[in-house]
Scaffold this motif. Structure first.
Motif, mmCIF file in Angstrom:
data_model
loop_
_atom_site.group_PDB
_atom_site.id
_atom_site.type_symbol
_atom_site.label_atom_id
_atom_site.label_comp_id
_atom_site.label_asym_id
_atom_site.label_seq_id
_atom_site.Cartn_x
_atom_site.Cartn_y
_atom_site.Cartn_z
ATOM 1 N N ARG A 156 -11.122 4.814 5.520
ATOM 2 C CA ARG A 156 -9.950 5.679 5.626
ATOM 3 C C ARG A 156 -9.296 5.548 6.997
ATOM 4 O O ARG A 156 -8.080 5.380 7.110
ATOM 5 N N ARG A 157 -10.105 5.588 8.035
ATOM 6 C CA ARG A 157 -9.543 5.470 9.383
ATOM 7 C C ARG A 157 -8.862 4.127 9.561
ATOM 8 O O ARG A 157 -7.795 4.027 10.178
ATOM 9 N N ARG A 182 -7.449 2.267 7.224
ATOM 10 C CA ARG A 182 -6.181 2.237 6.495
ATOM 11 C C ARG A 182 -5.139 3.101 7.193
ATOM 12 O O ARG A 182 -3.954 2.765 7.237
ATOM 13 N N PHE A 183 -5.561 4.243 7.681
ATOM 14 C CA PHE A 183 -4.636 5.142 8.361
ATOM 15 C C PHE A 183 -4.048 4.448 9.587
ATOM 16 O O PHE A 183 -2.827 4.468 9.814
ATOM 17 N N GLU A 212 0.839 -1.203 0.000
ATOM 18 C CA GLU A 212 0.000 0.000 0.000
ATOM 19 C C GLU A 212 0.873 1.251 0.000
ATOM 20 O O GLU A 212 0.531 2.263 -0.605
ATOM 21 N N THR A 237 -15.310 7.194 5.386
ATOM 22 C CA THR A 237 -14.584 7.551 6.608
ATOM 23 C C THR A 237 -14.055 6.330 7.359
ATOM 24 O O THR A 237 -12.902 6.311 7.804
ATOM 25 N N TYR A 269 -9.850 2.627 -5.049
ATOM 26 C CA TYR A 269 -9.230 2.680 -3.723
ATOM 27 C C TYR A 269 -9.127 4.115 -3.225
ATOM 28 O O TYR A 269 -9.493 4.437 -2.090
ATOM 29 N N LEU A 288 -10.930 6.000 -0.046
ATOM 30 C CA LEU A 288 -10.205 6.739 0.996
ATOM 31 C C LEU A 288 -10.830 8.119 1.210
ATOM 32 O O LEU A 288 -10.937 8.594 2.335
ATOM 33 N N ASP A 289 -11.221 8.756 0.107
ATOM 34 C CA ASP A 289 -11.759 10.113 0.214
ATOM 35 C C ASP A 289 -13.186 10.142 0.751
ATOM 36 O O ASP A 289 -13.553 11.043 1.492
#
Lengths: 210, 210
Positions: free
Chosen positions: A124-125, A127-128, A85, A121, A113, A117-118
């Motif tokens: 995204r969280r 993955r972050f 990633e 939410t 993907y 992410l955008d």
DNA sequence: CGTACTTTTGAATCGCATCAAATCTGGTGG
DNA sequence: CCACCAGATTTGATGCGATTCAAAAGTACG
């Protein structure tokens, strides 16, 4: 669940094992494809431009780079989840992805993907947080490789990667030796010495610090 | 720019050096505070619960962990930007943040940071990309530490961290030795040998491979 | 011009890599 | 069921490279 994926009855159980994929909407999963890759196959090669993100559903894949003398260096071992990633915003892969155990991979176009992410939410969280975990893991690994002796590296490994002072040996000791950047001989000798001195307990499938 | 921060005339130039902070809105920056920390101070300690995120504006801060025998291990060196971002979702810091060169730090409450990640697309993308870069950097570092000899580690360092086969020496060689996980003696000897054999060119402030 | 730090060289020692070889183990086919 | 084979495990001997301890020379800075 996406109908195209749902067709693959055999893979339902595998998909269920990836909670992050369930965070994706049906729309986002629409462009996903599932591939089976046999041992020795390569998911991608060094120098290629990333066009998809791959999520490993089963099997094992290693990120490998080769030194000028041809020695293989394993940058990462993955048994499930997203692969490479961190390379997606680089213009090219800087390593090979080598299938070590027959694998099933779900591949998602980069646009899907990034859109997820955008707009999503939860995804995204997730993955972050996963990236943050990977950074902490890599820092611990660097710290470990910096230790001078085999015994210290092994102890550090059990303390950081294991739980409650012990680790399960689900693969040969030779593989562990590679991860500790030791020859297998050095690891065997270290284990023998530590067991002799009572600093470690050794059963068939478990190593425990004392 | 946030008026509370704008008061600090001296820091305007420093803030300008952090493009990511300009992605934050005035509201988001509202809760930010700026602190000066002298050498030897600690920005946070191991075991503390993260409550703020810190952005280093000037100076140098190291993330340090101590082995049982008291040997210091530097997990990361930071000369600017966000510090220990990867630890924020962990319940406690797993290392100390030690000020190595007098520092100026902007601190933002976690809630403001998380809100910015959720609502500010540009900021989020910037942080995500920064994490990916950090992962690639750490992988390269692990690869380097796994190399068996001092010469290979040094060569790898120049190739990956430098540009065009050379690096600038903006700090003592002793510091470089620490990063390569070598004693300074070993590094000095290696440099001497390589220069002798013509494999490296050495000027006061630059190392260049040949 | 003294003090702290870096750079440099020397000698002894230690731990791991390397090369070699024997034993053990799990799985396969006869 | 057993013989066989590939790979894992184990032990031994040797050598090399880095560490360690020591000490001297160079350099920056107040």
């Amino acid at each position: 669940m996406n109908p195209k994926i749902a067709q693959a009855q055999d893979w339902q159980a595998l998909l269920a094992g990836q909670p992050e994929l369930r965070l994706l909407t049906t729309d986002e999963l629409d462009a996903a494809r599932i591939t089976e890759l046999p041992r020795e196959a390569q998911l991608f090669h060094r120098g290629e431009t990333p066009r998809k993100i791959h999520c490993l559903l089963s099997g094992e894949i290693h990120l490998v780079r080769y030194s000028r003398r041809g020695a293989a260096m394993v940058l990462a071992r993955s048994r499930d989840g997203f692969i490479a990633e961190a390379s997606l915003d680089a213009p090219r892969y800087h390593c090979d992805a080598l299938v070590v155990v027959d694998a099933v991979v779900l591949s998602l176009p980069l646009a899907a993907y990034r859109g997820a992410l955008d707009r999503n939410t939860d995804f995204r969280r997730a993955r972050f947080a996963a990236q943050a975990r990977e950074i902490r893991r890599l820092r611990a690994q660097g710290e470990r490789l910096a230790l001078p002796t085999a015994e210290e590296r092994l102890t550090h490994y059990i303390e950081t990667e294991g739980s409650d002072g012990s680790i399960e040996l689900d693969r040969p000791l030779k593989a562990l030796a590679v991860e500790l950047n030791l020859t297998h001989e050095a690891l065997y000798r270290t284990l023998a010495r530590m067991a002799q001195a009572g600093r470690i307990e050794r059963t068939a499938k478990v190593l425990r610090l004392r």
